[in-house]
Motif scaffolding. Sequence first.
Motif, PDB file in Angstrom:
ATOM      1  N   THR A 128      -1.940   6.965   1.068  1.00 45.23           N
ATOM      2  CA  THR A 128      -3.361   6.665   0.963  1.00 45.23           C
ATOM      3  C   THR A 128      -3.947   6.358   2.343  1.00 45.23           C
ATOM      4  O   THR A 128      -3.210   6.144   3.312  1.00 45.23           O
ATOM      5  CB  THR A 128      -3.598   5.445   0.053  1.00 45.23           C
ATOM      6  OG1 THR A 128      -3.007   4.296   0.681  1.00 45.23           O
ATOM      7  CG2 THR A 128      -2.992   5.657  -1.321  1.00 45.23           C
ATOM      8  N   ARG A 129      -5.276   6.319   2.413  1.00 45.54           N
ATOM      9  CA  ARG A 129      -5.963   5.969   3.648  1.00 45.54           C
ATOM     10  C   ARG A 129      -5.495   4.597   4.131  1.00 45.54           C
ATOM     11  O   ARG A 129      -5.168   4.409   5.303  1.00 45.54           O
ATOM     12  CB  ARG A 129      -7.474   5.938   3.432  1.00 45.54           C
ATOM     13  CG  ARG A 129      -8.273   5.437   4.630  1.00 45.54           C
ATOM     14  CD  ARG A 129      -9.735   5.176   4.301  1.00 45.54           C
ATOM     15  NE  ARG A 129     -10.385   6.350   3.789  1.00 45.54           N
ATOM     16  CZ  ARG A 129     -10.713   6.539   2.509  1.00 45.54           C
ATOM     17  NH1 ARG A 129     -10.426   5.600   1.607  1.00 45.54           N
ATOM     18  NH2 ARG A 129     -11.312   7.629   2.114  1.00 45.54           N
ATOM     19  N   TRP A 165       0.826  -1.202   0.000  1.00 45.91           N
ATOM     20  CA  TRP A 165       0.000   0.000   0.000  1.00 45.91           C
ATOM     21  C   TRP A 165       0.861   1.254   0.000  1.00 45.91           C
ATOM     22  O   TRP A 165       1.908   1.314   0.660  1.00 45.91           O
ATOM     23  CB  TRP A 165      -0.913   0.032   1.218  1.00 45.91           C
ATOM     24  CG  TRP A 165      -1.998  -1.014   1.211  1.00 45.91           C
ATOM     25  CD1 TRP A 165      -2.362  -1.827   0.188  1.00 45.91           C
ATOM     26  CD2 TRP A 165      -2.834  -1.361   2.315  1.00 45.91           C
ATOM     27  NE1 TRP A 165      -3.385  -2.657   0.572  1.00 45.91           N
ATOM     28  CE2 TRP A 165      -3.696  -2.396   1.874  1.00 45.91           C
ATOM     29  CE3 TRP A 165      -2.956  -0.911   3.623  1.00 45.91           C
ATOM     30  CZ2 TRP A 165      -4.662  -2.973   2.691  1.00 45.91           C
ATOM     31  CZ3 TRP A 165      -3.911  -1.483   4.446  1.00 45.91           C
ATOM     32  CH2 TRP A 165      -4.750  -2.498   3.982  1.00 45.91           C
TER      33      TRP A 165
END
Length: 203
Positions: free
Chosen positions: A44-45, A40
């Motif tokens: 980002t969230r 990830w």
Amino acid sequence: ELVHLRQGDLDGACGPYCMVTALISLGLLGRDEAIHMDQWDGRTREGRFRDALQAFGALTVEGTTGGDLLWLTDFFKSKGLSAEFISGSKKQLFQQVTDAIEQGQLPVVGVKWQGSGAHWLLAVGHQGVAQDKDADLQPTHLLCLDPGQETPKTSLWNAVLAIFNEDGSSQHLGRMSSEHWGLDGNETKCQLFCAVVLSIRND
């Protein structure tokens, strides 16, 4: 979609496993996404969520508290995730958890073991007994996805928390008045002591 994550899939603690399993169940994460969280983007969230897990050691050996789980939900509030910490007497807590399940919410329930230690499980259902056809149901058990147990193959749960008997009495006397039943066949006395209830806001 397969939602159960066993400790070892993410290499960490039971609380975050239950949290990620709940996020998959609520449609906020995909299982493949969760398994590959190391990929990830940290901007980002999801990436910030992963970094938060690592920040308090959830992916190493440290345990997590109800406050930790509430903090983790902050990363998905903009996606409609809502969380509430509940506690109280066993009877009150059990009623709140079963009510939440009836409303389509996902309670992450906390139990304490004899001696020391605690564990988190995701409650996905409950069962009870009616003494006759006109009687109200006496809730007795919570059906759970336990990150410490094998992935279930023939049911939607892989562990049971036995809380009350058919007559409404506790499974056992004393503080450890409930019992955890796992797919591994072990039955262990425990205490139901709190829950973090997750849901999606409809506003």
